[in-house]
Design a protein around this motif. Structure first.
Motif, PDB file in Angstrom:
ATOM      1  N   ALA A   1      47.952 -89.185  72.516  1.00  9.10           N
ATOM      2  CA  ALA A   1      46.355 -88.470  72.514  1.00  9.10           C
ATOM      3  C   ALA A   1      46.913 -87.484  73.931  1.00  9.10           C
TER       4      ALA A   1
ATOM      5  N   SER B   1      49.671 -82.506  66.813  1.00  8.01           N
ATOM      6  CA  SER B   1      49.026 -83.743  67.042  1.00  8.01           C
ATOM      7  C   SER B   1      47.846 -84.563  66.690  1.00  8.01           C
ATOM      8  N   SER B   2      47.781 -85.511  66.392  1.00  5.61           N
ATOM      9  CA  SER B   2      46.155 -86.511  66.062  1.00  5.61           C
ATOM     10  C   SER B   2      45.739 -86.676  66.886  1.00  5.61           C
ATOM     11  N   GLY B   3      46.000 -85.830  68.976  1.00  5.65           N
ATOM     12  CA  GLY B   3      44.999 -86.712  69.560  1.00  5.65           C
ATOM     13  C   GLY B   3      44.635 -87.677  69.583  1.00  5.65           C
TER      14      GLY B   3
ATOM     15  N   SER C   1      44.214 -89.911  67.458  1.00  5.71           N
ATOM     16  CA  SER C   1      42.847 -90.014  66.694  1.00  5.71           C
ATOM     17  C   SER C   1      43.359 -91.055  65.488  1.00  5.71           C
TER      18      SER C   1
ATOM     19  N   SER D   1      44.396 -82.206  70.486  1.00  6.37           N
ATOM     20  CA  SER D   1      43.970 -82.697  68.868  1.00  6.37           C
ATOM     21  C   SER D   1      43.961 -81.495  67.662  1.00  6.37           C
ATOM     22  N   HIS D   2      45.096 -81.574  66.389  1.00  8.98           N
ATOM     23  CA  HIS D   2      45.236 -80.319  65.668  1.00  8.98           C
ATOM     24  C   HIS D   2      46.337 -78.865  66.203  1.00  8.98           C
TER      25      HIS D   2
ATOM     26  N   ASP E   1      51.024 -85.516  61.095  1.00  8.01           N
ATOM     27  CA  ASP E   1      50.300 -85.833  62.274  1.00  8.01           C
ATOM     28  C   ASP E   1      51.332 -86.106  63.300  1.00  8.01           C
ATOM     29  N   ASP E   2      51.378 -85.755  64.253  1.00  3.51           N
ATOM     30  CA  ASP E   2      52.083 -86.567  65.869  1.00  3.51           C
ATOM     31  C   ASP E   2      54.003 -85.569  65.307  1.00  3.51           C
TER      32      ASP E   2
END
Length: 347
Positions: free
Chosen positions: A51, A40-42, A44, A55-56, A35-36
């Motif tokens: 952000a 991208s985690s967006g 979350s 996301s994803h 993640d990140d």
């Protein structure tokens, strides 16, 4: 414990012989956060904080960067040099791992990642503690997670002493701390570089305390700790650090992949992402200029891809879809005419 130490000592002795025979390592194992870092985690929580990217979505050029670092990989031979070091813990019936491998299988099927990776999960205790204390401890809540990732790397690297390693993470949670601990340790001698994706906006990254080590003395002259905002920028910095890891031609290859990846994301997101993706576009444009300078220095005649604006990408997509729609309409008309013609002759 004694048996384990004997086995590890055997691995180390055999690896020393292998390294002498090949005059170096047999390859590079890429250890990476998820993640990140890859996706991208967006923004979350608790997955991550970025952000600024959908996301994803895979970060532009990331998978090609992994592919380049895995320098011993070939299509004809099975290999497992891509290893994801996750903060997500092992839970009941491998639920977390199954979800991750579904993502990895999808990335392989879509030709994003070059080989099916291994996943090394985190620990439940440190993960839950970080989630519960983050609200008032902020990034410091991830300290135990960072130490756990370092411990996992240390154990894993002892199993493959004939390999070198590159660690990729982000500054949003415990990866920077883990990377610093890796560089400081004895196991860090085979660690070629630590790549930290800068995603944190309004907080201070978790790192080693000044009482633990001075940053300059930790990095030494090699400067193996690299911060970056794009994977193309990371490739340029790593090329300057160690051209054997990323050649000038491979910088160009990563540039092409990064632009393609970014365009692919901009095609599918909604219009409200235009402003939010402006920072990534600016960072990537700057990285392309640096990549171009690398190629010029090496005398390579390689024209890097043009990075179009969001408006240009969407306009080109609309035109393409319009052309395809027109072609489908022409085909339908032709099929209708042929049918009518055949029925006339039948009559």
């Amino acid at each position: 414990e004694d048996l384990r130490n004997e086995i590890l000592l055997h691995f180390k002795r055999e690896a020393e012989q292998v390294r002498k025979q090949v005059n170096g390592s047999v390859g590079v194992k890429v250890l990476s956060d998820v993640d990140d870092t890859l996706l991208s985690s967006g923004g979350s929580f608790p997955a991550g904080c970025d952000a600024s990217y959908p996301s994803h979505s895979v970060y532009p050029g990331c998978c090609k960067f992994y592919n380049v670092l895995d320098n011993s990989w070939t299509k004809d031979e099975p290999s497992c040099n891509l290893v994801f070091l996750s903060a997500r813990p092992h839970v009941y019936k491998d639920l977390a791992e199954d979800k991750s491998y579904q993502t990895f299988n999808h990335l392989m099927a879509s030709d994003h990642i070059h080989s099916l990776p291994t996943l090394l999960p985190g620990k439940l205790t440190s993960g839950v503690k970080a989630m519960l204390t983050f609200r008032f401890m902020r990034t410091s809540a991830w300290r135990d997670v960072g130490h756990d990732k370092y411990a996992t790397f240390s154990d894993f690297s002892q199993l493959y002493p004939e390999y070198d390693f590159v660690f990729c993470g982000d500054d949003g949670q415990g990866d920077l701390l883990a990377g610093q601990l890796m560089l400081q340790s004895n196991a860090g001698s085979s660690l070629r570089a630590v790549m930290i994706h800068q995603v944190l906006k309004n907080d201070t990254p978790l790192s080693m305390d000044s009482t633990d080590a001075d940053m300059e003395s930790l990095l030494g002259e090699e400067k193996r700790l690299i911060f970056h905002k794009t994977y193309l920028g990371a490739a340029v910095d790593l090329h300057y650090l160690d051209p054997a890891l990323v050649s000038a031609q491979q910088v160009a290859d990563i540039a092409v992949a990064a632009v393609e990846d970014f365009d692919r994301v901009r095609i599918i997101v909604s219009e409200d992402w235009e402003e939010r993706l402006a920072e990534t576009e600016e960072n990537l444009r700057e990285s392309l200029a640096r990549a171009d300078a690398v190629l010029r220095q090496k005398g390579l005649e390689h024209k890097l891809p043009l990075l179009r604006t969001y408006a240009q990408v969407t306009q080109a997509t609309e035109l393409l879809l319009g052309d395809l729609k027109n072609e489908d309409g022409d085909d339908d008309d032709e099929e209708e005419w042929d049918t009518s013609d055949e029925s006339t002759f039948d009559t």
